[in-house]
Every structure is written in structure tokens, then in C-alpha cells.
Design a protein around this motif. Structure first.
Motif, mmCIF file in Angstrom:
data_model
loop_
_atom_site.group_PDB
_atom_site.id
_atom_site.type_symbol
_atom_site.label_atom_id
_atom_site.label_comp_id
_atom_site.label_asym_id
_atom_site.label_seq_id
_atom_site.Cartn_x
_atom_site.Cartn_y
_atom_site.Cartn_z
ATOM 1 N N GLY A 146 0.808 -1.216 0.000
ATOM 2 C CA GLY A 146 0.000 0.000 0.000
ATOM 3 C C GLY A 146 0.839 1.263 0.000
ATOM 4 O O GLY A 146 0.546 2.220 -0.727
ATOM 5 N N ASN A 147 1.896 1.285 0.799
ATOM 6 C CA ASN A 147 2.774 2.458 0.845
ATOM 7 C C ASN A 147 3.440 2.710 -0.504
ATOM 8 O O ASN A 147 3.539 3.854 -0.966
ATOM 9 C CB ASN A 147 3.847 2.272 1.922
ATOM 10 C CG ASN A 147 3.307 2.467 3.326
ATOM 11 O OD1 ASN A 147 2.335 3.185 3.535
ATOM 12 N ND2 ASN A 147 3.929 1.826 4.298
ATOM 13 N N ARG A 150 0.731 3.952 -2.986
ATOM 14 C CA ARG A 150 0.278 5.302 -2.631
ATOM 15 C C ARG A 150 1.289 6.356 -3.062
ATOM 16 O O ARG A 150 0.925 7.435 -3.549
ATOM 17 C CB ARG A 150 0.051 5.384 -1.123
ATOM 18 C CG ARG A 150 -0.543 6.716 -0.640
ATOM 19 C CD ARG A 150 -0.280 6.913 0.830
ATOM 20 N NE ARG A 150 1.145 6.970 1.103
ATOM 21 C CZ ARG A 150 1.733 6.418 2.168
ATOM 22 N NH1 ARG A 150 1.026 5.750 3.050
ATOM 23 N NH2 ARG A 150 3.037 6.514 2.344
ATOM 24 N N ASP A 151 2.569 6.048 -2.909
ATOM 25 C CA ASP A 151 3.614 7.004 -3.283
ATOM 26 C C ASP A 151 3.624 7.283 -4.786
ATOM 27 O O ASP A 151 4.152 8.309 -5.229
ATOM 28 C CB ASP A 151 4.988 6.485 -2.848
ATOM 29 C CG ASP A 151 5.171 6.526 -1.337
ATOM 30 O OD1 ASP A 151 4.362 7.192 -0.657
ATOM 31 O OD2 ASP A 151 6.109 5.882 -0.828
ATOM 32 N N ASN A 155 -4.551 4.704 -5.681
ATOM 33 C CA ASN A 155 -5.308 4.649 -4.428
ATOM 34 C C ASN A 155 -6.177 3.405 -4.259
ATOM 35 O O ASN A 155 -6.842 3.248 -3.236
ATOM 36 C CB ASN A 155 -6.162 5.913 -4.245
ATOM 37 C CG ASN A 155 -6.923 6.303 -5.502
ATOM 38 O OD1 ASN A 155 -7.344 5.441 -6.273
ATOM 39 N ND2 ASN A 155 -7.083 7.599 -5.721
ATOM 40 N N GLN A 197 -5.293 -0.680 4.090
ATOM 41 C CA GLN A 197 -6.029 0.453 4.651
ATOM 42 C C GLN A 197 -5.146 1.301 5.557
ATOM 43 O O GLN A 197 -5.273 2.529 5.579
ATOM 44 C CB GLN A 197 -7.255 -0.052 5.413
ATOM 45 C CG GLN A 197 -8.321 -0.651 4.511
ATOM 46 C CD GLN A 197 -9.482 -1.247 5.277
ATOM 47 O OE1 GLN A 197 -9.362 -1.565 6.468
ATOM 48 N NE2 GLN A 197 -10.607 -1.428 4.609
ATOM 49 N N ASP A 198 -4.255 0.667 6.292
ATOM 50 C CA ASP A 198 -3.334 1.416 7.152
ATOM 51 C C ASP A 198 -2.411 2.313 6.331
ATOM 52 O O ASP A 198 -1.895 3.315 6.831
ATOM 53 C CB ASP A 198 -2.491 0.456 8.002
ATOM 54 C CG ASP A 198 -3.299 -0.199 9.112
ATOM 55 O OD1 ASP A 198 -4.417 0.277 9.393
ATOM 56 O OD2 ASP A 198 -2.823 -1.197 9.688
ATOM 57 N N ALA A 199 -2.207 1.937 5.064
ATOM 58 C CA ALA A 199 -1.384 2.753 4.167
ATOM 59 C C ALA A 199 -2.209 3.817 3.444
ATOM 60 O O ALA A 199 -1.679 4.563 2.628
ATOM 61 C CB ALA A 199 -0.691 1.855 3.142
ATOM 62 N N GLY A 200 -3.509 3.868 3.745
ATOM 63 C CA GLY A 200 -4.372 4.846 3.091
ATOM 64 C C GLY A 200 -4.899 4.385 1.749
ATOM 65 O O GLY A 200 -5.343 5.194 0.932
ATOM 66 N N MET A 201 -4.856 3.060 1.521
ATOM 67 C CA MET A 201 -5.300 2.493 0.249
ATOM 68 C C MET A 201 -6.664 1.832 0.393
ATOM 69 O O MET A 201 -7.028 1.365 1.470
ATOM 70 C CB MET A 201 -4.310 1.424 -0.226
ATOM 71 C CG MET A 201 -2.948 1.943 -0.599
ATOM 72 S SD MET A 201 -2.955 2.761 -2.200
ATOM 73 C CE MET A 201 -3.391 1.398 -3.259
ATOM 74 N N LEU A 202 -7.393 1.779 -0.726
ATOM 75 C CA LEU A 202 -8.600 0.968 -0.805
ATOM 76 C C LEU A 202 -8.220 -0.391 -1.379
ATOM 77 O O LEU A 202 -7.266 -0.505 -2.150
ATOM 78 C CB LEU A 202 -9.644 1.639 -1.698
ATOM 79 C CG LEU A 202 -10.196 2.978 -1.199
ATOM 80 C CD1 LEU A 202 -11.097 3.601 -2.257
ATOM 81 C CD2 LEU A 202 -10.956 2.800 0.102
#
Length: 224
Positions: A146-147, A150-151, A155, A197-202
Motif C-alpha cells: 500500500g505504501n 500510494r507514493d 489509491n 487500509q493502514d497505508a491509506g489504500m482501498l
């Protein structure tokens, strides 16, 4: 130190603010939808892709016309991971007048299905994660994936696979599934989603209605 009465007051203030915020978000969404044409509403339920690793005039016109809810990237769309942010920037500039921001998605499951090449972006295979059978390690893998995504500006990850193959030797899903045990799949799948989700991803749990019972690859034929 706050007493019980002060705590109750603070709690109800927080609850009221939360309700007001949720109502504002709902009203805002309704306002956006009310301004859309039927064609724009239909476009919002679509994820579309495009051919090639650049956006030609045909692709650009296609984006403007459909007004999709999201874009899904495939390996054909970029030479290297570093190409993705610029692609996303161009797409955003084309769709800047749309009511809602786009989702940007990719299949980055790990193992045999990972669109972005390179060791940094290559997650371990799902069966390998399943063999370790640790919810915490699985969550950490989801967080790492996810990280990285996201970078790049992505998303949504079209993962994890939650199919349960009935035959590990012949099912095409055996190389993409955590296990042939439903409880293991549920536990590890939940952990992987939590990491994303903790990485801000769906995330996208797939496949529905389920491909674990088929012996055929749906990319090439209709499973029976």
C-alpha cells in the motif's frame, strides 16, 4: 484530570461533530450527483483502461466523453514505475472539470500477478504468504504494498484474492490464493486488507461470485 461529567460532555460534543460532518459529506455527495447527467452517472460506475504507454488524442477524448469513476493501469501503460505519477498527472489535468476525483487502480497481488516490475514493487506470492500463515506478517505485506502504490499516486489495489481453490493441483486460482482452507483465507485476507487500509489504500476482495471451484482460467474461457 477531567471528571465523569466533563467526560460525558466532551463525548457528546465529539459525537455531535461527527454526525454533522457525516451529514455534510452526504449532502455534498447528493449535490454532486444531482448536477450530473445520466451519462455522467453511468460513467462514474466504470473503471476503464487504455492501450499503450501514452495518452494520445483518442484516449484523451475517450476520457472526457466517458467521465469514468476510475482508471485501471496495466503493464502496457508504463515502462517503469516512475512513469505512473506523470500519467496520473496528465489524466487529472484532462478530467479536472469532472465533479468527482478519479480512482487510480492496479492489480498488484504479488507472485504471478503484479503489474509493476522491480524488486521494490514485487510483493511475495499469495500462496507463500499463506504458507507462513501469520496474520501480522500478512498485514505488514499489505502495508508495504500500500505504501509503495500510494507514493505513485495509486489509491486502489485490486487485491487480495479471496478465492478458495477446491483442488490445489488443477485450479488456476491455486497460484493466487492464500490457502484451500476458508478460515485461513478469511483471516489472512482480512489482515492484508487492514495493511492496505493502514497505508491509506482501498482494497478489492475478489473474485465474485467465486472462482475457487473452477478448473478453467476465465481469462481464456468461460468457467463452468
Amino acid at each position: 484530570m477531567i471528571n465523569k461529567f466533563q467526560f460525558i460532555i466532551i463525548f457528546f460534543i465529539f459525537l455531535t461533530l461527527l454526525i454533522v460532518h457525516d451529514q455534510y459529506a452526504a449532502d455534498k455527495a447528493s449535490d454532486y450527483i444531482s448536477k450530473m447527467t445520466l451519462e455522467e452517472k453511468i460513467g462514474q460506475i466504470m473503471f476503464i483502461g487504455f492501450q499503450g504507454n501514452s495518452l494520445n488524442s483518442k484516449n484523451m477524448n475517450h476520457l472526457k466523453k466517458i467521465n469514468p469513476g476510475g482508471i485501471v493501469f496495466y503493464r502496457r501503460n508504463f515502462e517503469d514505475a516512475s512513469d505512473i505519477p506523470s500519467l496520473i498527472s496528465i489524466i487529472k489535468s484532462i478530467t479536472k472539470n469532472h465533479y468527482l476525483p478519479l480512482f487510480f487502480a492496479i492489480d498488484q497481488e504479488g507472485g504471478i500477478v503484479h503489474r509493476i516490475k522491480g524488486e521494490y514493487y514485487k510483493p511475495p506470492s499469495v500462496p507463500a504468504i499463506g504458507a507462513i500463515n501469520s496474520a501480522e506478517i500478512t498485514r505488514e505485506v499489505g502495508l508495504s504494498v500500500g505504501n509503495a502504490l500510494r507514493d505513485l499516486g495509486i489509491n486502489i489495489n485490486f487485491a487480495p484474492v479471496l478465492d478458495v481453490p477446491i483442488d490445489l493441483l488443477s485450479s488456476p486460482m491455486s497460484r493466487r490464493s492464500f490457502s484451500d482452507n476458508p478460515k485461513t483465507v478469511a483471516r489472512l485476507g482480512t489482515a492484508y486488507i487492514k495493511g492496505l487500509q493502514d497505508a491509506g489504500m482501498l482494497s478489492t476482495a475478489k473474485h465474485f461470485p467465486g472462482m475457487g471451484r473452477t478448473h478453467e482460467d476465465s481469462h481464456h474461457t468461460l468457467p463452468r
